[in-house]
Design a protein around this motif. Structure first.
Motif, PDB file in Angstrom:
ATOM      1  N   ILE A 299       0.848  -1.190   0.000  1.00 44.07           N
ATOM      2  CA  ILE A 299       0.000   0.000   0.000  1.00 44.07           C
ATOM      3  C   ILE A 299       0.881   1.236   0.000  1.00 44.07           C
ATOM      4  CG2 ILE A 299      -1.755   1.289   1.247  1.00 44.07           C
ATOM      5  CD1 ILE A 299      -2.742  -1.329   2.412  1.00 44.07           C
ATOM      6  N   TRP A 300       0.710   2.076  -0.981  1.00 44.10           N
ATOM      7  CA  TRP A 300       1.471   3.323  -1.078  1.00 44.10           C
ATOM      8  C   TRP A 300       1.131   4.223   0.108  1.00 44.10           C
ATOM      9  CZ3 TRP A 300      -0.471   8.185  -3.657  1.00 44.10           C
ATOM     10  CH2 TRP A 300       0.531   9.164  -3.698  1.00 44.10           C
ATOM     11  N   SER A 301       2.138   4.886   0.675  1.00 44.06           N
ATOM     12  CA  SER A 301       1.935   5.684   1.885  1.00 44.06           C
ATOM     13  C   SER A 301       1.078   6.923   1.652  1.00 44.06           C
ATOM     14  CB  SER A 301       3.297   6.115   2.455  1.00 44.06           C
ATOM     15  OG  SER A 301       3.963   6.993   1.556  1.00 44.06           O
ATOM     16  N   GLY A 302       0.816   7.271   0.396  1.00 47.53           N
ATOM     17  CA  GLY A 302      -0.037   8.422   0.121  1.00 47.53           C
ATOM     18  C   GLY A 302      -1.478   8.073  -0.193  1.00 47.53           C
ATOM     19  N   THR A 303      -1.829   6.779  -0.082  1.00 49.35           N
ATOM     20  CA  THR A 303      -3.161   6.327  -0.505  1.00 49.35           C
ATOM     21  C   THR A 303      -4.283   7.010   0.276  1.00 49.35           C
ATOM     22  OG1 THR A 303      -2.286   4.179  -1.185  1.00 49.35           O
ATOM     23  CG2 THR A 303      -4.647   4.320  -0.780  1.00 49.35           C
ATOM     24  N   TRP A 304      -4.160   7.068   1.595  1.00 47.54           N
ATOM     25  CA  TRP A 304      -5.234   7.632   2.427  1.00 47.54           C
ATOM     26  C   TRP A 304      -5.529   9.071   2.035  1.00 47.54           C
ATOM     27  CZ3 TRP A 304      -6.644  11.427   5.776  1.00 47.54           C
ATOM     28  CH2 TRP A 304      -7.701  11.165   6.652  1.00 47.54           C
ATOM     29  N   VAL A 305      -4.482   9.881   1.910  1.00 45.25           N
ATOM     30  CA  VAL A 305      -4.658  11.284   1.550  1.00 45.25           C
ATOM     31  C   VAL A 305      -5.148  11.418   0.113  1.00 45.25           C
ATOM     32  CG1 VAL A 305      -3.484  13.502   1.241  1.00 45.25           C
ATOM     33  CG2 VAL A 305      -2.928  12.051   3.204  1.00 45.25           C
ATOM     34  N   ALA A 306      -4.584  10.640  -0.785  1.00 43.67           N
ATOM     35  CA  ALA A 306      -4.963  10.724  -2.197  1.00 43.67           C
ATOM     36  C   ALA A 306      -6.448  10.438  -2.398  1.00 43.67           C
ATOM     37  CB  ALA A 306      -4.125   9.742  -3.013  1.00 43.67           C
ATOM     38  N   GLU A 307      -6.963   9.435  -1.692  1.00 47.97           N
ATOM     39  CA  GLU A 307      -8.369   9.074  -1.854  1.00 47.97           C
ATOM     40  C   GLU A 307      -9.305  10.119  -1.283  1.00 47.97           C
ATOM     41  OE1 GLU A 307      -8.624   5.271  -0.006  1.00 47.97           O
ATOM     42  OE2 GLU A 307      -7.879   4.179  -1.774  1.00 47.97           O
ATOM     43  N   ARG A 308      -8.924  10.745  -0.197  1.00 49.95           N
ATOM     44  CA  ARG A 308      -9.826  11.677   0.476  1.00 49.95           C
ATOM     45  C   ARG A 308      -9.711  13.103  -0.032  1.00 49.95           C
ATOM     46  NH1 ARG A 308      -8.854   7.372   3.032  1.00 49.95           N
ATOM     47  NH2 ARG A 308     -10.318   6.457   4.545  1.00 49.95           N
ATOM     48  N   LEU A 309      -8.521  13.508  -0.479  1.00 47.62           N
ATOM     49  CA  LEU A 309      -8.344  14.858  -0.995  1.00 47.62           C
ATOM     50  C   LEU A 309      -8.385  14.914  -2.513  1.00 47.62           C
ATOM     51  CD1 LEU A 309      -7.508  15.492   1.943  1.00 47.62           C
ATOM     52  CD2 LEU A 309      -5.770  17.025   1.014  1.00 47.62           C
ATOM     53  N   GLY A 310      -8.414  13.748  -3.157  1.00 46.90           N
ATOM     54  CA  GLY A 310      -8.397  13.750  -4.612  1.00 46.90           C
ATOM     55  C   GLY A 310      -7.079  14.228  -5.171  1.00 46.90           C
ATOM     56  N   VAL A 311      -5.960  13.877  -4.495  1.00 53.18           N
ATOM     57  CA  VAL A 311      -4.627  14.268  -4.943  1.00 53.18           C
ATOM     58  C   VAL A 311      -4.007  13.111  -5.719  1.00 53.18           C
ATOM     59  CG1 VAL A 311      -2.341  15.057  -4.245  1.00 53.18           C
ATOM     60  CG2 VAL A 311      -4.349  15.720  -2.919  1.00 53.18           C
ATOM     61  N   GLU A 312      -3.407  13.426  -6.847  1.00 50.55           N
ATOM     62  CA  GLU A 312      -2.779  12.415  -7.693  1.00 50.55           C
ATOM     63  C   GLU A 312      -1.378  12.881  -8.047  1.00 50.55           C
ATOM     64  OE1 GLU A 312      -3.996   9.973 -11.748  1.00 50.55           O
ATOM     65  OE2 GLU A 312      -4.688  12.028 -11.478  1.00 50.55           O
ATOM     66  N   LEU A 313      -0.382  12.035  -7.800  1.00 52.14           N
ATOM     67  CA  LEU A 313       0.975  12.361  -8.209  1.00 52.14           C
ATOM     68  C   LEU A 313       1.186  11.885  -9.636  1.00 52.14           C
ATOM     69  CD1 LEU A 313       3.237  11.596  -5.102  1.00 52.14           C
ATOM     70  CD2 LEU A 313       2.097  13.732  -5.778  1.00 52.14           C
ATOM     71  N   VAL A 314       1.535  12.799 -10.504  1.00 47.84           N
ATOM     72  CA  VAL A 314       1.697  12.525 -11.929  1.00 47.84           C
ATOM     73  C   VAL A 314       3.132  12.840 -12.310  1.00 47.84           C
ATOM     74  CG1 VAL A 314       0.887  13.093 -14.248  1.00 47.84           C
ATOM     75  CG2 VAL A 314      -0.704  13.199 -12.312  1.00 47.84           C
ATOM     76  N   GLY A 315       3.796  11.923 -13.017  1.00 49.79           N
ATOM     77  CA  GLY A 315       5.159  12.229 -13.410  1.00 49.79           C
ATOM     78  C   GLY A 315       5.966  11.027 -13.803  1.00 49.79           C
ATOM     79  N   ASP A 316       7.257  11.088 -13.551  1.00 49.19           N
ATOM     80  CA  ASP A 316       8.196  10.049 -13.947  1.00 49.19           C
ATOM     81  C   ASP A 316       7.877   8.721 -13.280  1.00 49.19           C
ATOM     82  OD1 ASP A 316       9.550  11.957 -15.404  1.00 49.19           O
ATOM     83  OD2 ASP A 316      11.102  12.287 -13.897  1.00 49.19           O
ATOM     84  N   GLU A 317       8.263   7.653 -13.944  1.00 47.27           N
ATOM     85  CA  GLU A 317       8.143   6.333 -13.343  1.00 47.27           C
ATOM     86  C   GLU A 317       9.003   6.279 -12.087  1.00 47.27           C
ATOM     87  OE1 GLU A 317       8.859   1.610 -14.474  1.00 47.27           O
ATOM     88  OE2 GLU A 317       9.282   3.189 -15.943  1.00 47.27           O
ATOM     89  N   GLY A 318       8.445   5.771 -11.009  1.00 50.39           N
ATOM     90  CA  GLY A 318       9.193   5.713  -9.764  1.00 50.39           C
ATOM     91  C   GLY A 318       8.987   6.912  -8.862  1.00 50.39           C
TER      92      GLY A 318
END
Length: 235
Positions: A13-32
């Motif tokens: 589980i990615w450590s940003g999952t909780w925040v990403a799901e609730r705030l609608g934040v998505e990290l977009v960019g390079d692989e890795g």
């Protein structure tokens, strides 16, 4: 940089999952990119989400070998970029987050002298420079090197931070130091380059303004895509 990335294995589980799901934040960019960054929350009206490094060794546990190797590798890239100029470079790390990162970058660069900023004035010590970090909880930085002439050389100045987001802190630093100790070349180093499209061209414009070369070296680049509205639920 058109696709969201999450290069972790499916059962992790990615450590940003909780925040990403609730705030609608998505990290977009390079692989890795998500191997380097997670997400957290903070009480800040300017930006509720906080990018948290997995490899900095400051906020989440990490092997010292992993922490050091990332900074050292960035230093090696700077050395290759500068060529012969690397022998005259000075490395500056930002307090408090990038003090250790700056040390490892300086090691990768070679025998470059290293200093970091501080937020604490010292009685009887005149600052060799200062600048503002507008998005921080404590905005004022001071430079208090033991050798007052350390910043007076004309070799490249390498500025190290964990994250390059708006670029304001770096531009404020260079603007202040260039007025005191002008030089022809600066290198900005960060674990991640997270500038928005609006901020992407500011570094080049600034370099033309001051008449110096400003390069950027980062392990990965991307941006945080945030929904315009969200509902924060409690678990």
């Amino acid at each position: 940089m058109n696709n969201a990335v999450n290069s972790r294995v499916p059962d992790t589980i990615w450590s940003g999952t909780w925040v990403a799901e609730r705030l609608g934040v998505e990290l977009v960019g390079d692989e890795g990119l998500t191997d380097l960054l997670g997400l957290a929350l903070r009480r800040n009206p300017k930006r509720a989400h906080l990018l948290v490094s997995h490899v900095l060794g400051k906020h989440v546990p990490q092997s010292p070998t992993v922490v050091y190797s990332h900074g050292f590798a960035l230093g090696r890239r700077v050395r290759d970029l500068l060529g012969e100029e690397a022998a005259t470079a000075v490395v500056l790390g930002y307090a408090e987050t990038a003090t250790g990162l700056g040390h490892s970058v300086a090691d990768g660069l070679g025998l470059a002298p290293y200093l970091h900023s501080t937020r604490r004035p010292v009685a009887g010590v005149a600052p060799a420079g200062g600048f503002e970090e507008s998005h921080s909880h404590a905005t004022s930085h001071l430079l208090l090197p033991e050798d007052a002439g350390l910043l007076a050389g004309d070799g490249p100045l390498v500025l190290v931070d964990d994250e390059f987001s708006t670029g304001n802190t770096v531009l404020n630093t260079i603007r202040d130091l260039h007025a005191r100790y002008p030089r022809g070349r600066y290198v900005v180093v960060a674990l991640v380059d997270m500038r928005s499209e609006a901020d992407a061209g500011r570094l080049e414009e600034f370099a033309r303004e001051i008449g110096a070369r400003v390069d950027l070296v980062a392990a990965a680049s991307g941006y945080a895509k945030v929904q315009t509205s969200f509902v924060l639920e409690s678990d």
